[in-house]
Design a protein around this motif. Structure first.
Motif, short mmCIF file in Angstrom:
data_model
loop_
_atom_site.label_atom_id
_atom_site.label_comp_id
_atom_site.label_asym_id
_atom_site.label_seq_id
_atom_site.Cartn_x
_atom_site.Cartn_y
_atom_site.Cartn_z
N ARG A 88 -25.94 -69.49 38.00
CA ARG A 88 -24.93 -68.99 37.07
C ARG A 88 -23.56 -69.62 37.36
N ALA A 89 -23.21 -69.74 38.64
CA ALA A 89 -21.94 -70.36 39.00
C ALA A 89 -21.94 -71.83 38.60
N TYR A 90 -23.06 -72.50 38.80
CA TYR A 90 -23.15 -73.92 38.46
C TYR A 90 -23.00 -74.14 36.96
N ILE A 91 -23.72 -73.36 36.16
CA ILE A 91 -23.67 -73.54 34.71
C ILE A 91 -22.28 -73.19 34.18
N ALA A 92 -21.63 -72.20 34.77
CA ALA A 92 -20.29 -71.83 34.33
C ALA A 92 -19.30 -72.99 34.49
N LYS A 93 -19.51 -73.82 35.50
CA LYS A 93 -18.55 -74.90 35.76
C LYS A 93 -19.05 -76.26 35.31
N TYR A 94 -20.35 -76.49 35.42
CA TYR A 94 -20.89 -77.84 35.18
C TYR A 94 -22.02 -77.83 34.14
N ARG A 95 -21.92 -77.03 33.15
CA ARG A 95 -23.04 -76.83 32.21
C ARG A 95 -23.63 -78.16 31.74
N PRO A 96 -24.91 -78.40 32.03
CA PRO A 96 -25.55 -79.66 31.60
C PRO A 96 -25.66 -79.72 30.07
N LYS A 97 -25.52 -80.91 29.52
CA LYS A 97 -25.57 -81.09 28.07
C LYS A 97 -26.93 -80.68 27.50
N ARG A 98 -27.99 -80.92 28.26
CA ARG A 98 -29.33 -80.63 27.76
C ARG A 98 -29.90 -79.34 28.35
N LEU A 99 -29.02 -78.41 28.73
CA LEU A 99 -29.47 -77.14 29.30
C LEU A 99 -30.41 -76.44 28.32
N ALA A 100 -31.59 -76.06 28.81
CA ALA A 100 -32.59 -75.42 27.95
C ALA A 100 -32.71 -73.93 28.27
N SER A 101 -33.10 -73.57 29.50
CA SER A 101 -33.27 -72.16 29.84
C SER A 101 -33.24 -71.97 31.35
N VAL A 102 -33.19 -70.70 31.75
CA VAL A 102 -33.13 -70.33 33.16
C VAL A 102 -34.09 -69.18 33.40
N VAL A 103 -34.87 -69.28 34.47
CA VAL A 103 -35.67 -68.14 34.94
C VAL A 103 -35.13 -67.72 36.30
N MET A 104 -34.88 -66.43 36.45
CA MET A 104 -34.41 -65.87 37.72
C MET A 104 -35.48 -64.96 38.29
N LEU A 105 -35.85 -65.18 39.53
CA LEU A 105 -36.85 -64.37 40.20
C LEU A 105 -36.18 -63.55 41.31
N GLY A 106 -36.10 -62.25 41.13
CA GLY A 106 -35.53 -61.39 42.16
C GLY A 106 -34.06 -61.64 42.43
N THR A 107 -33.32 -62.05 41.42
CA THR A 107 -31.89 -62.32 41.61
C THR A 107 -31.08 -61.02 41.55
N PRO A 108 -30.23 -60.77 42.54
CA PRO A 108 -29.44 -59.53 42.55
C PRO A 108 -28.21 -59.65 41.65
N ASN A 109 -28.45 -59.70 40.34
CA ASN A 109 -27.32 -59.86 39.42
C ASN A 109 -26.32 -58.72 39.52
N GLY A 110 -26.79 -57.53 39.87
CA GLY A 110 -25.90 -56.39 40.06
C GLY A 110 -25.63 -56.08 41.51
N GLY A 111 -26.02 -57.00 42.41
CA GLY A 111 -25.84 -56.79 43.84
C GLY A 111 -27.00 -56.03 44.45
N SER A 112 -27.00 -55.91 45.76
CA SER A 112 -28.07 -55.23 46.48
C SER A 112 -27.50 -54.16 47.40
N GLU A 113 -28.07 -52.97 47.30
CA GLU A 113 -27.65 -51.88 48.17
C GLU A 113 -27.98 -52.16 49.64
N VAL A 114 -28.96 -53.01 49.89
CA VAL A 114 -29.26 -53.41 51.26
C VAL A 114 -28.08 -54.20 51.83
N ALA A 115 -27.53 -55.10 51.02
CA ALA A 115 -26.34 -55.84 51.45
C ALA A 115 -25.16 -54.89 51.65
N ASP A 116 -25.05 -53.87 50.79
CA ASP A 116 -23.99 -52.87 50.96
C ASP A 116 -24.06 -52.25 52.35
#
Length: 221
Positions: A88-116
């Protein structure tokens, strides 16, 4: 940073694979091989996930990804755990011209309570570094709204009973809850009976990754 050899014909759709924190590209080998068998070219990159903040890691990855993105073919990302935040950080700054799609597996988009729970520990901070502190629910990463197809795969099986039963909201994969994996604006999501560690090697998660990259949606059932 180690860039794995590129594989696949220059005309094949490409997939950049990004591992999670404290992992290596080897953790995505099974997924990578399945993608290659399915006709995708791949770039599986090792990066020093514990050494810098997430935005700086995205900067470090740019030379390798931009070279791969120059192929005259659609470019996808398949990212595991924190690798999804790096994507997400990469695409926000360096979005590729031919960007098609992204699959995220187990990504803590809302953060993790374990990390808390662990982020106040000196040992946690020393081991996981700056990026580890960005995985808490109290420090959600600020990214632009998603305006590209994103498929979210979440796990619902945990190995660690303490985290799974007492720390994380249920259902969860032992590190990230299904709720936290969800992302506003995502195109589709699916829950797989896999632990956090097992997600990128789980046959159903792999098949669903390929389905989304091909069709922009997960398989029903």
């Amino acid at each position: 940073m180690h860039e794995a050899p590129q594989s696949g014909d220059a005309r094949c759709p490409g997939v950049v694979l990004l591992h999670g924190i404290a992992r290596t590209s080897a953790s995505l080998t099974k997924l990578e091989r399945a993608l290659q068998t399915a006709g995708f070219a791949t770039l599986n990159i090792d990066y020093p996930s514990r050494s810098k903040p997430i935005a700086a890691l995205a900067d470090d990855l740019h030379p390798a990804i931009s070279g791969f993105a120059n192929r005259n073919a659609p470019l996808h990302f398949a990212a595991y755990s924190m690798g999804g935040l790096v994507t997400r950080a990469y695409i926000a700054k360096y979005r590729p011209k031919r960007l098609a799609s992204v699959v995220m597996l187990g990504t803590p988009n809302g953060g993790s309570e374990v990390a808390d729970l662990l982020s106040g520990s000196r040992l946690y901070r020393a081991f996981y570094g700056p990026a580890g502190l960005e995985l808490t629910t109290a420090r959600p990463m600020a990214f632009p709204a998603v305006d590209y197809p994103v498929g979210v795969i979440a796990g619902s099986r945990f190995i660690d009973p303490v985290a799974g039963l007492f720390i994380l909201p249920k259902p969860n994969d032992g590190r990230v809850s299904v709720q936290s994996a969800m992302l506003s604006g995502m195109a589709d999501h699916v829950v797989v009976k896999a632990s956090h560690t097992g997600l990128p090697r789980h046959s159903v998660a792999i098949a669903q990754t390929i389905a989304f990259l091909r069709d922009g949606r997960f398989q029903a059932g």
